[in-house]
Design a protein around this motif. Structure first.
Motif, PDB file in Angstrom:
ATOM      1  N   SER A   1      -3.352   2.665 -10.609  1.00  0.00           N
ATOM      2  CA  SER A   1      -2.490   3.520 -11.445  1.00  0.00           C
ATOM      3  C   SER A   1      -2.637   3.269 -12.940  1.00  0.00           C
ATOM      4  O   SER A   1      -1.978   3.923 -13.744  1.00  0.00           O
ATOM      5  CB  SER A   1      -1.023   3.313 -11.048  1.00  0.00           C
TER       6      SER A   1
ATOM      7  N   HIS B   1      -6.275   3.984  -5.316  1.00  0.00           N
ATOM      8  CA  HIS B   1      -4.926   4.292  -5.824  1.00  0.00           C
ATOM      9  C   HIS B   1      -4.508   3.393  -6.981  1.00  0.00           C
ATOM     10  O   HIS B   1      -3.354   2.974  -7.075  1.00  0.00           O
ATOM     11  CB  HIS B   1      -3.911   4.236  -4.679  1.00  0.00           C
TER      12      HIS B   1
ATOM     13  N   HIS C   1      -7.381  -3.683  -3.072  1.00  0.00           N
ATOM     14  CA  HIS C   1      -6.327  -2.880  -3.689  1.00  0.00           C
ATOM     15  C   HIS C   1      -6.119  -3.327  -5.134  1.00  0.00           C
ATOM     16  O   HIS C   1      -5.059  -3.848  -5.475  1.00  0.00           O
ATOM     17  CB  HIS C   1      -5.011  -3.021  -2.908  1.00  0.00           C
TER      18      HIS C   1
ATOM     19  N   CYS D   1       0.812  -1.215   0.000  1.00  0.00           N
ATOM     20  CA  CYS D   1       0.000   0.000   0.000  1.00  0.00           C
ATOM     21  C   CYS D   1       0.844   1.263   0.000  1.00  0.00           C
ATOM     22  O   CYS D   1       0.497   2.256  -0.609  1.00  0.00           O
ATOM     23  CB  CYS D   1      -0.940   0.010   1.198  1.00  0.00           C
TER      24      CYS D   1
ATOM     25  N   ALA E   1       2.469   1.860  -4.053  1.00  0.00           N
ATOM     26  CA  ALA E   1       1.581   1.335  -5.094  1.00  0.00           C
ATOM     27  C   ALA E   1       2.386   1.103  -6.365  1.00  0.00           C
ATOM     28  O   ALA E   1       3.257   1.901  -6.705  1.00  0.00           O
ATOM     29  CB  ALA E   1       0.456   2.323  -5.344  1.00  0.00           C
TER      30      ALA E   1
ATOM     31  N   GLU F   1      -8.901   7.525  -7.112  1.00  0.00           N
ATOM     32  CA  GLU F   1      -8.761   8.408  -5.955  1.00  0.00           C
ATOM     33  C   GLU F   1      -8.712   7.647  -4.632  1.00  0.00           C
ATOM     34  O   GLU F   1      -7.918   7.971  -3.748  1.00  0.00           O
ATOM     35  CB  GLU F   1      -9.931   9.401  -5.938  1.00  0.00           C
ATOM     36  N   HIS F   2      -9.529   6.619  -4.507  1.00  0.00           N
ATOM     37  CA  HIS F   2      -9.637   5.937  -3.212  1.00  0.00           C
ATOM     38  C   HIS F   2      -8.896   4.609  -3.142  1.00  0.00           C
ATOM     39  O   HIS F   2      -8.515   4.164  -2.061  1.00  0.00           O
ATOM     40  CB  HIS F   2     -11.113   5.728  -2.854  1.00  0.00           C
TER      41      HIS F   2
ATOM     42  N   GLU G   1       0.663   9.858 -12.075  1.00  0.00           N
ATOM     43  CA  GLU G   1       0.192   8.805 -11.158  1.00  0.00           C
ATOM     44  C   GLU G   1      -0.744   7.820 -11.854  1.00  0.00           C
ATOM     45  O   GLU G   1      -1.097   6.791 -11.293  1.00  0.00           O
ATOM     46  CB  GLU G   1      -0.555   9.452  -9.983  1.00  0.00           C
TER      47      GLU G   1
ATOM     48  N   ALA H   1      -4.508  13.311 -12.226  1.00  0.00           N
ATOM     49  CA  ALA H   1      -3.681  12.134 -11.933  1.00  0.00           C
ATOM     50  C   ALA H   1      -2.773  11.807 -13.109  1.00  0.00           C
ATOM     51  O   ALA H   1      -1.605  11.446 -12.927  1.00  0.00           O
ATOM     52  CB  ALA H   1      -4.570  10.941 -11.595  1.00  0.00           C
TER      53      ALA H   1
END
Ligand SMILES: [Zn+2]
Length: 218
Positions: free
Chosen positions: A116, A114, A62, A19, A22, A111-112, A198, A193
């Motif tokens: 990519s 992550h 995730h 986490c 990432a 956003e929440h 990101e 982003a």
């Protein structure tokens, strides 16, 4: 070795080990490509999907990639990329179009969660694309909600000069490229982003018969 790699990664991500760091969009892309190679060769990897993983994933998710693709029953992202529970944040809608609900779902993942990498994946022999091309070449009455889909695709392929021989292929690619650029420019979350490096949003085409995913260069 390759048979054990994915479950290990699944477990590490599921437990939050990664986490703080990432994975980059490029490493996630490579991870998807290697999974597709396994799928093409029939080397499925379902080990590691058991009750302990489900319990771990019930605490948090995730996912490493968002896959926006068609609802077509032959286009199943987890199988195509040889991934398991918790790996992919999948959004499926006929013709892999984007609307506010789709953008909102992607924003949530970026956003929440992550995530990519966003993949917009169309596929060959897509019925939604065929319907839009047929309507564009010879407009006809569609008086139900399918019209919402074909209108969106026709908007994406409007700039392409469609002729009889390669209309479907051109429309397929244009629809993907249109969606990728609209997501790239979507404000404020996605465009920011992307600007910060990101997030990467890429297009891809899935071939129903070979099982291969062809990646579109930007
Ligand atoms: Zn389709």
């Amino acid at each position: 070795m390759k048979y054990y790699l994915t479950p290990v990664l699944v477990l590490l991500f599921a437990t939050g080990t990664f986490c703080q760091h990432a994975p980059t969009s490029d490493s996630v892309l490579a991870w998807l490509k290697s999974g597709n190679t396994l799928f093409v060769h029939g080397e499925f990897n379902l080990m590691g999907i058991d009750s302990s993983l489900r319990i771990e994933l019930s605490k948090a998710q995730h996912p490493k990639a968002v896959i926006l693709t068609c609802s077509d029953s032959r286009v199943a992202p987890e199988l195509i990329f040889d991934k398991g529970l918790g790996d992919l944040f999948v959004i499926r809608v006929a013709g892999n179009i984007s609307d506010d609900a789709v953008v909102g779902s992607i924003e949530y993942a970026v956003e929440h969660l992550h995530t990519s990498l966003v993949v917009v994946m169309g596929h060959k022999n897509c019925g939604a694309i065929a319907a839009a091309v047929a309507d564009q070449q010879k407009p006809h009455e569609i008086d139900n909600h399918i019209r919402i889909l074909t209108d969106k695709i026709e908007q994406a392929v409007a700039a392409v000069k469609l002729n009889e021989s390669d209309a479907s292929q051109k429309a397929l690619l244009s629809n993907i490229i249109f969606t990728v650029s609209s997501l790239d420019e979507s404000r404020p979350v996605l465009s920011e982003a992307v600007k910060k490096g990101e997030l990467k949003i890429v297009g891809a085409v899935y071939d129903l018969s070979s099982g291969k995913v062809q990646w579109l260069d930007k």
